[in-house]
Write an enzyme that holds these catalytic residues in place. Structure first.
Site, PDB file in Angstrom:
ATOM      1  N   LYS A  13       1.100   9.259   2.265  1.00 25.73           N
ATOM      2  CA  LYS A  13       2.146   9.915   3.071  1.00 25.73           C
ATOM      3  C   LYS A  13       2.932  10.920   2.219  1.00 25.73           C
ATOM      4  O   LYS A  13       3.142  12.053   2.619  1.00 25.73           O
ATOM      5  CB  LYS A  13       3.137   8.881   3.644  1.00 25.73           C
ATOM      6  CG  LYS A  13       2.502   7.823   4.519  1.00 25.73           C
ATOM      7  CD  LYS A  13       3.534   6.857   5.059  1.00 25.73           C
ATOM      8  CE  LYS A  13       4.254   6.036   3.999  1.00 25.73           C
ATOM      9  NZ  LYS A  13       3.410   5.109   3.230  1.00 25.73           N
ATOM     10  N   ARG A  88      10.292   2.343   9.884  1.00 22.83           N
ATOM     11  CA  ARG A  88       9.351   1.348   9.371  1.00 22.83           C
ATOM     12  C   ARG A  88       9.417   0.059  10.171  1.00 22.83           C
ATOM     13  O   ARG A  88       8.672  -0.876   9.882  1.00 22.83           O
ATOM     14  CB  ARG A  88       9.721   1.043   7.931  1.00 22.83           C
ATOM     15  CG  ARG A  88       8.787   1.646   6.917  1.00 22.83           C
ATOM     16  CD  ARG A  88       9.241   1.112   5.612  1.00 22.83           C
ATOM     17  NE  ARG A  88       8.303   1.185   4.561  1.00 22.83           N
ATOM     18  CZ  ARG A  88       8.212   2.197   3.712  1.00 22.83           C
ATOM     19  NH1 ARG A  88       8.935   3.271   3.875  1.00 22.83           N
ATOM     20  NH2 ARG A  88       7.386   2.112   2.712  1.00 22.83           N
ATOM     21  N   ARG A 123      -1.471   4.974  -9.727  1.00 22.05           N
ATOM     22  CA  ARG A 123      -0.352   5.911  -9.512  1.00 22.05           C
ATOM     23  C   ARG A 123       0.592   5.896 -10.709  1.00 22.05           C
ATOM     24  O   ARG A 123       0.918   4.863 -11.272  1.00 22.05           O
ATOM     25  CB  ARG A 123       0.422   5.542  -8.249  1.00 22.05           C
ATOM     26  CG  ARG A 123       1.662   6.433  -8.130  1.00 22.05           C
ATOM     27  CD  ARG A 123       2.239   6.510  -6.767  1.00 22.05           C
ATOM     28  NE  ARG A 123       2.653   5.228  -6.248  1.00 22.05           N
ATOM     29  CZ  ARG A 123       3.139   5.078  -5.033  1.00 22.05           C
ATOM     30  NH1 ARG A 123       3.239   6.117  -4.242  1.00 22.05           N
ATOM     31  NH2 ARG A 123       3.490   3.900  -4.605  1.00 22.05           N
ATOM     32  N   ARG A 156       5.423   2.681 -11.234  1.00 23.33           N
ATOM     33  CA  ARG A 156       6.540   2.241 -10.393  1.00 23.33           C
ATOM     34  C   ARG A 156       6.549   0.721 -10.373  1.00 23.33           C
ATOM     35  O   ARG A 156       5.494   0.095 -10.249  1.00 23.33           O
ATOM     36  CB  ARG A 156       6.313   2.777  -8.966  1.00 23.33           C
ATOM     37  CG  ARG A 156       7.490   3.526  -8.422  1.00 23.33           C
ATOM     38  CD  ARG A 156       7.124   4.259  -7.175  1.00 23.33           C
ATOM     39  NE  ARG A 156       7.077   3.411  -5.996  1.00 23.33           N
ATOM     40  CZ  ARG A 156       6.885   3.867  -4.759  1.00 23.33           C
ATOM     41  NH1 ARG A 156       6.711   5.160  -4.564  1.00 23.33           N
ATOM     42  NH2 ARG A 156       6.852   3.067  -3.725  1.00 23.33           N
ATOM     43  N   ARG A 167       3.712  -5.700  -0.069  1.00 22.57           N
ATOM     44  CA  ARG A 167       4.070  -4.499   0.701  1.00 22.57           C
ATOM     45  C   ARG A 167       3.059  -4.266   1.828  1.00 22.57           C
ATOM     46  O   ARG A 167       3.419  -3.829   2.912  1.00 22.57           O
ATOM     47  CB  ARG A 167       4.114  -3.277  -0.222  1.00 22.57           C
ATOM     48  CG  ARG A 167       5.353  -3.277  -1.119  1.00 22.57           C
ATOM     49  CD  ARG A 167       5.209  -2.314  -2.267  1.00 22.57           C
ATOM     50  NE  ARG A 167       5.203  -0.933  -1.864  1.00 22.57           N
ATOM     51  CZ  ARG A 167       4.781   0.065  -2.643  1.00 22.57           C
ATOM     52  NH1 ARG A 167       4.329  -0.189  -3.866  1.00 22.57           N
ATOM     53  NH2 ARG A 167       4.825   1.302  -2.231  1.00 22.57           N
TER      54      ARG A 167
HETATM   55  P1  AP5 Z   1       1.257   8.535  -2.111  1.00 15.48           P
HETATM   56  O1  AP5 Z   1       1.133   9.863  -1.462  1.00 15.48           O
HETATM   57  O2  AP5 Z   1       2.304   8.354  -3.142  1.00 15.48           O
HETATM   58  O3  AP5 Z   1       1.344   7.405  -1.007  1.00 15.48           O
HETATM   59  P2  AP5 Z   1       2.501   6.989  -0.039  1.00 15.48           P
HETATM   60  O4  AP5 Z   1       1.870   6.674   1.267  1.00 15.48           O
HETATM   61  O5  AP5 Z   1       3.606   7.983  -0.046  1.00 15.48           O
HETATM   62  O6  AP5 Z   1       2.917   5.657  -0.758  1.00 15.48           O
HETATM   63  P3  AP5 Z   1       4.283   5.041  -1.216  1.00 15.48           P
HETATM   64  O7  AP5 Z   1       3.939   3.862  -2.073  1.00 15.48           O
HETATM   65  O8  AP5 Z   1       5.182   6.053  -1.824  1.00 15.48           O
HETATM   66  O9  AP5 Z   1       4.808   4.586   0.147  1.00 15.48           O
HETATM   67  P4  AP5 Z   1       5.612   3.401   0.492  1.00 15.48           P
HETATM   68  O10 AP5 Z   1       5.617   3.693   1.925  1.00 15.48           O
HETATM   69  O11 AP5 Z   1       5.273   2.026   0.156  1.00 15.48           O
HETATM   70  O12 AP5 Z   1       6.899   3.585  -0.452  1.00 15.48           O
HETATM   71  P5  AP5 Z   1       8.324   4.214  -0.200  1.00 15.48           P
HETATM   72  O13 AP5 Z   1       8.621   5.009  -1.402  1.00 15.48           O
HETATM   73  O14 AP5 Z   1       8.438   4.879   1.150  1.00 15.48           O
HETATM   74  O15 AP5 Z   1      -0.162   8.149  -2.709  1.00 15.48           O
HETATM   75  C1  AP5 Z   1      -0.373   6.987  -3.475  1.00 15.48           C
HETATM   76  C2  AP5 Z   1      -1.280   7.304  -4.663  1.00 15.48           C
HETATM   77  O16 AP5 Z   1      -2.582   7.657  -4.188  1.00 15.48           O
HETATM   78  C3  AP5 Z   1      -0.796   8.488  -5.497  1.00 15.48           C
HETATM   79  O17 AP5 Z   1      -1.043   8.202  -6.841  1.00 15.48           O
HETATM   80  C4  AP5 Z   1      -1.624   9.657  -5.004  1.00 15.48           C
HETATM   81  O18 AP5 Z   1      -1.826  10.635  -6.002  1.00 15.48           O
HETATM   82  C5  AP5 Z   1      -2.933   8.986  -4.588  1.00 15.48           C
HETATM   83  N1  AP5 Z   1      -3.535   9.638  -3.428  1.00 15.48           N
HETATM   84  C6  AP5 Z   1      -2.891  10.133  -2.347  1.00 15.48           C
HETATM   85  N2  AP5 Z   1      -3.758  10.637  -1.463  1.00 15.48           N
HETATM   86  C7  AP5 Z   1      -4.997  10.414  -1.985  1.00 15.48           C
HETATM   87  C8  AP5 Z   1      -6.328  10.677  -1.527  1.00 15.48           C
HETATM   88  N3  AP5 Z   1      -6.582  11.264  -0.354  1.00 15.48           N
HETATM   89  N4  AP5 Z   1      -7.343  10.286  -2.314  1.00 15.48           N
HETATM   90  C9  AP5 Z   1      -7.114   9.688  -3.494  1.00 15.48           C
HETATM   91  N5  AP5 Z   1      -5.873   9.427  -3.987  1.00 15.48           N
HETATM   92  C10 AP5 Z   1      -4.850   9.771  -3.239  1.00 15.48           C
HETATM   93  O19 AP5 Z   1       9.236   2.895  -0.119  1.00 15.48           O
HETATM   94  C11 AP5 Z   1       9.427   2.064  -1.240  1.00 15.48           C
HETATM   95  C12 AP5 Z   1      10.311   0.901  -0.832  1.00 15.48           C
HETATM   96  O20 AP5 Z   1      11.581   1.405  -0.336  1.00 15.48           O
HETATM   97  C13 AP5 Z   1       9.783   0.033   0.318  1.00 15.48           C
HETATM   98  O21 AP5 Z   1       8.887  -0.959  -0.116  1.00 15.48           O
HETATM   99  C14 AP5 Z   1      11.112  -0.546   0.876  1.00 15.48           C
HETATM  100  O22 AP5 Z   1      11.588  -1.590   0.070  1.00 15.48           O
HETATM  101  C15 AP5 Z   1      12.083   0.626   0.747  1.00 15.48           C
HETATM  102  N6  AP5 Z   1      12.115   1.453   1.963  1.00 15.48           N
HETATM  103  C16 AP5 Z   1      11.749   2.768   2.062  1.00 15.48           C
HETATM  104  N7  AP5 Z   1      11.897   3.197   3.330  1.00 15.48           N
HETATM  105  C17 AP5 Z   1      12.345   2.137   4.040  1.00 15.48           C
HETATM  106  C18 AP5 Z   1      12.655   1.942   5.417  1.00 15.48           C
HETATM  107  N8  AP5 Z   1      12.539   2.927   6.311  1.00 15.48           N
HETATM  108  N9  AP5 Z   1      13.075   0.705   5.813  1.00 15.48           N
HETATM  109  C19 AP5 Z   1      13.224  -0.298   4.930  1.00 15.48           C
HETATM  110  N10 AP5 Z   1      12.929  -0.174   3.615  1.00 15.48           N
HETATM  111  C20 AP5 Z   1      12.491   1.027   3.181  1.00 15.48           C
END
Ligand code: AP5
Length: 211
Positions: A13, A88, A123, A156, A167
């Site tokens: 994402k 979410r 990552r 991370r 997660r």
């Molecule tokens: P990346 O693009 O970073 O993936 P992502 O989907 O953004 O993953 P995140 O881990 O950042 O999402 P998340 O939803 O768990 O975390 P968030 O920060 O929102 O890609 C991942 C890796 O794969 C990278 O290394 C990339 O280079 C690689 N990659 C990407 N595309 C690729 C492809 N096509 N092929 C190969 N490799 C690829 O949230 C973190 C925490 O915050 C949550 O756990 C929660 O505690 C809290 N939080 C955040 N938002 C909320 C909410 N709305 N409600 C409650 N808690 C929340």
């Protein structure tokens, strides 16, 4: 364009949000990035959120809804935005509806859990600016160093394998039902995440061209 990006943790994402944001000149709002920045600054909200993030649990709805309300009221969001990681939960989606925010689409990037675990283990993120890299798929020019700001690349804390599994469980239980929520509103778009970032982007842009 007002777009929600859905998908499991690590589905790509953030990666796609960055690309779409640049292409359409609209801001990306990542609740994860906002919370991590607050944590780094040691604000009250950041400290409250830390225990949840470290365990791979969701931060309470009222905290993230407050963050989003404040952020969406800023002037740069008036011409559109990408929500990366919000909503979410069903209550978060309902809160967005109550705010009177009419989104154009909720685009879900679908990737198998086994592939997610592989991606997360590779990552690396910049501890200074938060830019994201991968040891195999998105290497920095100099190993361990951010291309953008020269900061140090680190793992991370919530990318540890056990936390990733939690997660993923949280995603399937609390976030995946949002697909039905947006399907009922005829806003759901589905894209199969590919092994290559550019291939995924091509599918994302094709889906967006149809809204
Ligand atoms: P990346 O693009 O970073 O993936 P992502 O989907 O953004 O993953 P995140 O881990 O950042 O999402 P998340 O939803 O768990 O975390 P968030 O920060 O929102 O890609 C991942 C890796 O794969 C990278 O290394 C990339 O280079 C690689 N990659 C990407 N595309 C690729 C492809 N096509 N092929 C190969 N490799 C690829 O949230 C973190 C925490 O915050 C949550 O756990 C929660 O505690 C809290 N939080 C955040 N938002 C909320 C909410 N709305 N409600 C409650 N808690 C929340």
């Amino acid at each position: 364009m007002k777009l929600i990006l859905l998908g499991a943790p690590g589905a790509g994402k953030g990666t796609q949000a960055e690309i779409i944001s640049e292409k359409f000149s609209i801001p990306t709002i990542s609740t994860g990035n906002i919370i991590r920045a607050a944590l780094k600054e040691g604000t009250e909200m950041g400290l409250k959120a830390k225990a949840y993030i470290d365990k791979g649990e969701l931060v309470p709805d009222e905290v993230v809804i407050g963050i989003i309300k404040e952020r969406l009221s800023e002037s740069d969001c008036q011409g559109g935005f990408i929500l990366d990681g919000f909503p979410r939960t069903i209550p978060q989606a309902k809160a967005l509806d109550t705010m009177g925010i009419a989104i154009d689409a909720a685009l879900s990037i679908e990737v198998m859990d086994s592939e997610i675990v592989k991606r997360m283990s590779g990552r690396r993120v910049c501890e200074k600016c938060g830019a994201s890299y991968h040891t195999e798929y998105k290497k920095p020019a100099v190993e361990g160093v951010c291309n953008t700001c020269g900061g140090k690349l680190v793992i991370r804390k919530d990318d540890e394998p056990e936390t990733v599994l939690n997660r993923l469980n949280v995603y399937h239980e609390q976030t995946e039902p949002l697909k039905d929520y947006y399907k009922a509103q005829e806003k759901l778009l589905i894209v199969e995440g590919q092994d290559d970032v550019a291939d995924t982007t091509a599918l994302v842009l094709k889906a967006l061209s149809e809204i």
